[in-house]
Design a protein around this motif. Structure first.
Motif, PDB file in Angstrom:
ATOM      1  N   CYS A 287       0.848  -1.193   0.000  1.00  0.00           N
ATOM      2  CA  CYS A 287       0.000   0.000   0.000  1.00  0.00           C
ATOM      3  C   CYS A 287       0.885   1.245   0.000  1.00  0.00           C
ATOM      4  O   CYS A 287       1.720   1.425   0.880  1.00  0.00           O
ATOM      5  N   THR A 288       0.684   2.124  -0.990  1.00  0.00           N
ATOM      6  CA  THR A 288       1.519   3.323  -1.103  1.00  0.00           C
ATOM      7  C   THR A 288       0.796   4.586  -0.658  1.00  0.00           C
ATOM      8  O   THR A 288       1.423   5.638  -0.550  1.00  0.00           O
ATOM      9  N   PHE A 289      -0.498   4.509  -0.405  1.00  0.00           N
ATOM     10  CA  PHE A 289      -1.245   5.695  -0.006  1.00  0.00           C
ATOM     11  C   PHE A 289      -0.861   6.097   1.415  1.00  0.00           C
ATOM     12  O   PHE A 289      -0.954   5.323   2.351  1.00  0.00           O
ATOM     13  N   ARG A 290      -0.399   7.342   1.560  1.00  0.00           N
ATOM     14  CA  ARG A 290      -0.041   7.898   2.861  1.00  0.00           C
ATOM     15  C   ARG A 290      -0.787   9.229   3.001  1.00  0.00           C
ATOM     16  O   ARG A 290      -0.391  10.231   2.395  1.00  0.00           O
ATOM     17  N   PRO A 291      -1.877   9.253   3.745  1.00  0.00           N
ATOM     18  CA  PRO A 291      -2.669  10.482   3.840  1.00  0.00           C
ATOM     19  C   PRO A 291      -1.908  11.587   4.564  1.00  0.00           C
ATOM     20  O   PRO A 291      -1.142  11.333   5.487  1.00  0.00           O
ATOM     21  N   ARG A 292      -2.146  12.801   4.127  1.00  0.00           N
ATOM     22  CA  ARG A 292      -1.555  13.957   4.798  1.00  0.00           C
ATOM     23  C   ARG A 292      -2.592  14.464   5.792  1.00  0.00           C
ATOM     24  O   ARG A 292      -3.665  14.901   5.419  1.00  0.00           O
ATOM     25  N   THR A 293      -2.280  14.381   7.032  1.00  0.00           N
ATOM     26  CA  THR A 293      -3.217  14.802   8.070  1.00  0.00           C
ATOM     27  C   THR A 293      -2.913  16.228   8.482  1.00  0.00           C
ATOM     28  O   THR A 293      -1.906  16.812   8.087  1.00  0.00           O
ATOM     29  N   ALA A 294      -3.784  16.780   9.316  1.00  0.00           N
ATOM     30  CA  ALA A 294      -3.631  18.175   9.747  1.00  0.00           C
ATOM     31  C   ALA A 294      -2.333  18.374  10.528  1.00  0.00           C
ATOM     32  O   ALA A 294      -1.792  19.479  10.559  1.00  0.00           O
TER      33      ALA A 294
END
Length: 122
Positions: free
Chosen positions: A96-103
């Motif tokens: 899995c390559t998705f890395r969400p950018r959080t606040a």
């Protein structure tokens, strides 16, 4: 008409012969037959000390009961399957390559705007 034999009345010996459990005469005849067969067997295996230690230290080799060995094998198989499933799941997660950018990773001005919006909603 088929007659079934109750299992508590009969048993099968190591040569596949049916006998009654309480029949002493038949047991004595079978014992004599077995002893006669064993006379022809001259091979007497001896285990080395290393093999004896291996048997002592290996849990599934200590079982003399066939059923207990089967249970031990079944438990080992379940553990191996669980380990394979865990390894497969870990491998899928690594793909899995998705890395969400959080606040928490956002620049300070965006955090200030988000804080104002939250305050307006209240």
């Amino acid at each position: 008409y088929v007659r079934t034999v109750p299992p508590n009345e009969w048993f099968m010996d190591s040569f596949g012969r049916l006998s009654k459990t309480g029949d002493r005469y038949v047991r004595s005849i079978r014992k004599a037959e077995d002893d006669k067969i064993a006379e022809g067997c001259t091979f007497k295996p001896t285990l080395s000390k290393a093999t004896q230690e291996l048997v002592k230290n290996t849990p599934y080799l200590q079982h003399t009961n066939f059923y207990d060995r089967g249970l031990e094998w079944q438990e080992r198989k379940k553990r191996a399957i669980a380990a394979q499933a865990k390894a497969r799941e870990d491998e899928e997660e690594r793909e899995c390559t998705f890395r969400p950018r959080t606040a928490g990773n956002a620049p300070p001005f965006i955090r200030r705007i988000a804080a104002k919006k939250r305050a307006e909603k209240m």
